[in-house]
Motif scaffolding. Structure first.
Motif, PDB file in Angstrom:
ATOM      1  N   PHE A  36      76.456 -43.953  39.855  1.00  0.00           N
ATOM      2  CA  PHE A  36      76.339 -42.471  39.760  1.00  0.00           C
ATOM      3  C   PHE A  36      75.788 -42.215  38.562  1.00  0.00           C
ATOM      4  O   PHE A  36      74.818 -41.273  38.445  1.00  0.00           O
ATOM      5  CB  PHE A  36      77.777 -41.800  39.284  1.00  0.00           C
ATOM      6  CG  PHE A  36      78.531 -41.560  40.946  1.00  0.00           C
ATOM      7  CD1 PHE A  36      77.956 -41.932  42.250  1.00  0.00           C
ATOM      8  CD2 PHE A  36      79.835 -41.374  40.756  1.00  0.00           C
ATOM      9  CE1 PHE A  36      78.607 -41.543  43.308  1.00  0.00           C
ATOM     10  CE2 PHE A  36      80.568 -41.092  42.187  1.00  0.00           C
ATOM     11  CZ  PHE A  36      79.893 -41.180  43.304  1.00  0.00           C
ATOM     12  N   ASP A  37      76.007 -42.986  37.403  1.00  0.00           N
ATOM     13  CA  ASP A  37      75.287 -42.574  36.083  1.00  0.00           C
ATOM     14  C   ASP A  37      73.778 -42.954  36.240  1.00  0.00           C
ATOM     15  O   ASP A  37      72.918 -42.144  35.789  1.00  0.00           O
ATOM     16  CB  ASP A  37      75.602 -43.590  34.931  1.00  0.00           C
ATOM     17  CG  ASP A  37      77.018 -43.374  34.539  1.00  0.00           C
ATOM     18  OD1 ASP A  37      77.510 -42.037  34.635  1.00  0.00           O
ATOM     19  OD2 ASP A  37      77.724 -44.391  34.000  1.00  0.00           O
ATOM     20  N   GLN A  38      73.380 -44.119  37.183  1.00  0.00           N
ATOM     21  CA  GLN A  38      71.956 -44.122  37.348  1.00  0.00           C
ATOM     22  C   GLN A  38      71.112 -42.829  38.225  1.00  0.00           C
ATOM     23  O   GLN A  38      70.108 -42.381  37.755  1.00  0.00           O
ATOM     24  CB  GLN A  38      71.582 -45.324  38.110  1.00  0.00           C
ATOM     25  CG  GLN A  38      69.961 -45.745  38.128  1.00  0.00           C
ATOM     26  CD  GLN A  38      69.877 -47.087  38.617  1.00  0.00           C
ATOM     27  OE1 GLN A  38      70.462 -47.666  39.254  1.00  0.00           O
ATOM     28  NE2 GLN A  38      69.012 -47.899  38.050  1.00  0.00           N
ATOM     29  N   LEU A  39      71.722 -42.404  39.102  1.00  0.00           N
ATOM     30  CA  LEU A  39      71.421 -41.379  39.839  1.00  0.00           C
ATOM     31  C   LEU A  39      71.314 -40.087  38.789  1.00  0.00           C
ATOM     32  O   LEU A  39      70.358 -39.270  38.986  1.00  0.00           O
ATOM     33  CB  LEU A  39      72.058 -41.099  41.058  1.00  0.00           C
ATOM     34  CG  LEU A  39      71.944 -42.049  42.015  1.00  0.00           C
ATOM     35  CD1 LEU A  39      72.998 -41.752  43.121  1.00  0.00           C
ATOM     36  CD2 LEU A  39      70.615 -42.118  42.525  1.00  0.00           C
ATOM     37  N   LEU A  40      72.047 -39.951  37.793  1.00  0.00           N
ATOM     38  CA  LEU A  40      72.351 -38.875  36.924  1.00  0.00           C
ATOM     39  C   LEU A  40      71.021 -38.940  36.193  1.00  0.00           C
ATOM     40  O   LEU A  40      70.508 -37.843  35.396  1.00  0.00           O
ATOM     41  CB  LEU A  40      73.345 -38.873  36.074  1.00  0.00           C
ATOM     42  CG  LEU A  40      74.895 -38.122  36.670  1.00  0.00           C
ATOM     43  CD1 LEU A  40      75.953 -38.390  35.661  1.00  0.00           C
ATOM     44  CD2 LEU A  40      74.644 -36.801  37.105  1.00  0.00           C
ATOM     45  N   SER A  41      70.586 -40.233  35.744  1.00  0.00           N
ATOM     46  CA  SER A  41      69.145 -40.378  34.970  1.00  0.00           C
ATOM     47  C   SER A  41      68.164 -39.710  35.758  1.00  0.00           C
ATOM     48  O   SER A  41      66.977 -39.223  34.974  1.00  0.00           O
ATOM     49  CB  SER A  41      68.834 -41.816  34.846  1.00  0.00           C
ATOM     50  OG  SER A  41      68.394 -42.483  35.958  1.00  0.00           O
ATOM     51  N   LEU A  42      68.341 -38.879  37.025  1.00  0.00           N
ATOM     52  CA  LEU A  42      67.058 -38.402  37.569  1.00  0.00           C
ATOM     53  C   LEU A  42      67.194 -36.995  37.123  1.00  0.00           C
ATOM     54  O   LEU A  42      66.449 -36.106  37.903  1.00  0.00           O
ATOM     55  CB  LEU A  42      67.183 -38.519  39.084  1.00  0.00           C
ATOM     56  CG  LEU A  42      66.984 -39.939  39.565  1.00  0.00           C
ATOM     57  CD1 LEU A  42      67.167 -39.915  40.969  1.00  0.00           C
ATOM     58  CD2 LEU A  42      65.591 -40.361  39.479  1.00  0.00           C
ATOM     59  N   ALA A  43      68.057 -36.350  36.277  1.00  0.00           N
ATOM     60  CA  ALA A  43      68.092 -35.242  35.827  1.00  0.00           C
ATOM     61  C   ALA A  43      66.790 -34.528  35.456  1.00  0.00           C
ATOM     62  O   ALA A  43      66.097 -35.172  34.459  1.00  0.00           O
ATOM     63  CB  ALA A  43      69.022 -35.250  34.661  1.00  0.00           C
TER      64      ALA A  43
END
Length: 288
Positions: A105-112
């Motif tokens: 999840f945290d990695q996908l949040l890096s796509l902000a």
């Protein structure tokens, strides 16, 4: 060791350093300024970071999951990178919240700033459905939406690094909110280790307002080794962040590039030098 969860160590000094390191990973929506770690108390509850606000904004023409998957692999700031963590579901398609799932999840949040919550949720559903079926996909999607809500939550109690009396109340609020939004099982899987370490730090921290540096000669061999690892990790983080700031300045001076081209070039640069768990903080600090 990722910078967000191991952000500040003994280089700042003693219990204050350990506490600051833990709080930087525990303050989910609080991508705070570095000054807060040096003793500046936030005046208001943390607002969602600019990147997360962009993440939650609906796109005019959202990409479907298959298009998004191709974009993720070939054009995004995560292109060429194997996603961290895992979709943890059992053989019968039941969700198993784990720390590996939080890392994903945290990695996908890096796509902000590059993608929206809905686009990522659709991609998650598509990917998990292929792995474990529609029931598992719906469960993981639901937890993703609640995790994003947690990142954007405005906590009312902020820890003051100079006053450990504020830490317990701040932690208690975060524990309560995590369990309300994520559920007991997921909140424990995602945050139990960090919360336990912070509780230990609160109990062991000296009562005086000023903290003393740790005397390594008083530590066990295991504790001394871990402290040295944290010092090295912090030094490495500072070096890479300084390099990224220099690259940003260099790109800003290239007048032949548009602002979008500069941002894309910088995203490529940091994507090659920071891991997934570090990217959200790096983007916030560089105002990407």
């Amino acid at each position: 060791m990722g910078a967000p969860t191991r952000w500040v160590t003994a280089v700042v000094g003693g219990a204050l350093a350990v506490a600051a390191w833990l709080w930087s990973g525990l303050n989910d929506a609080d991508l705070e300024r570095p000054q807060a770690l040096a003793g500046e108390t936030p005046k208001h509850a943390a607002a969602p970071a600019a990147g997360l606000a962009a993440l939650s904004t609906a796109a005019s023409a959202p990409r479907g999951p298959e298009v998004f998957e191709r974009w993720l692999e070939n054009e995004s700031s995560l292109r060429g990178i194997t996603l961290d963590g895992a979709w943890d579901v059992d053989s019968e398609g039941r969700l198993k919240p784990t720390l590996a799932l939080r890392r994903r999840f945290d990695q996908l949040l890096s796509l902000a700033g590059e993608a929206t919550v809905d686009e990522i949720a659709a991609y998650i559903g598509h990917d998990v459905n292929q792995l474990a079926g529609s029931s598992a996909a719906a469960q993981v999607q639901g937890l993703w939406q609640r995790y994003v809500e947690l990142q954007q939550y405005r906590f009312t109690v902020q820890p003051d690094m100079r006053d450990r009396g504020t830490w317990a109340n701040a932690l208690a609020e975060r524990q309560q909110v995590r369990r309300r939004l994520l559920g007991e099982v997921a909140a424990k899987a995602f945050f139990a280790d960090e919360e336990a370490m912070l509780q230990t730090t609160i109990a062991a921290a000296p009562g005086a307002a000023g903290f003393q540096s740790i005397d390594k000669s008083t530590l066990s061999p295991q504790a001394a080794q871990r402290l040295s690892q944290e010092e090295a990790a912090w030094a490495d983080w500072e070096r890479r962040l300084a390099d990224a700031r220099r690259e940003q300045a260099s790109l800003s001076a290239r007048v032949e590039l548009s602002p979008q081209q500069r941002d894309e070039a910088l995203l490529r640069y940091v994507g090659q030098r920071f891991n997934a768990s570090e990217m959200v903080r790096v983007k916030a600090l560089l105002q990407l």
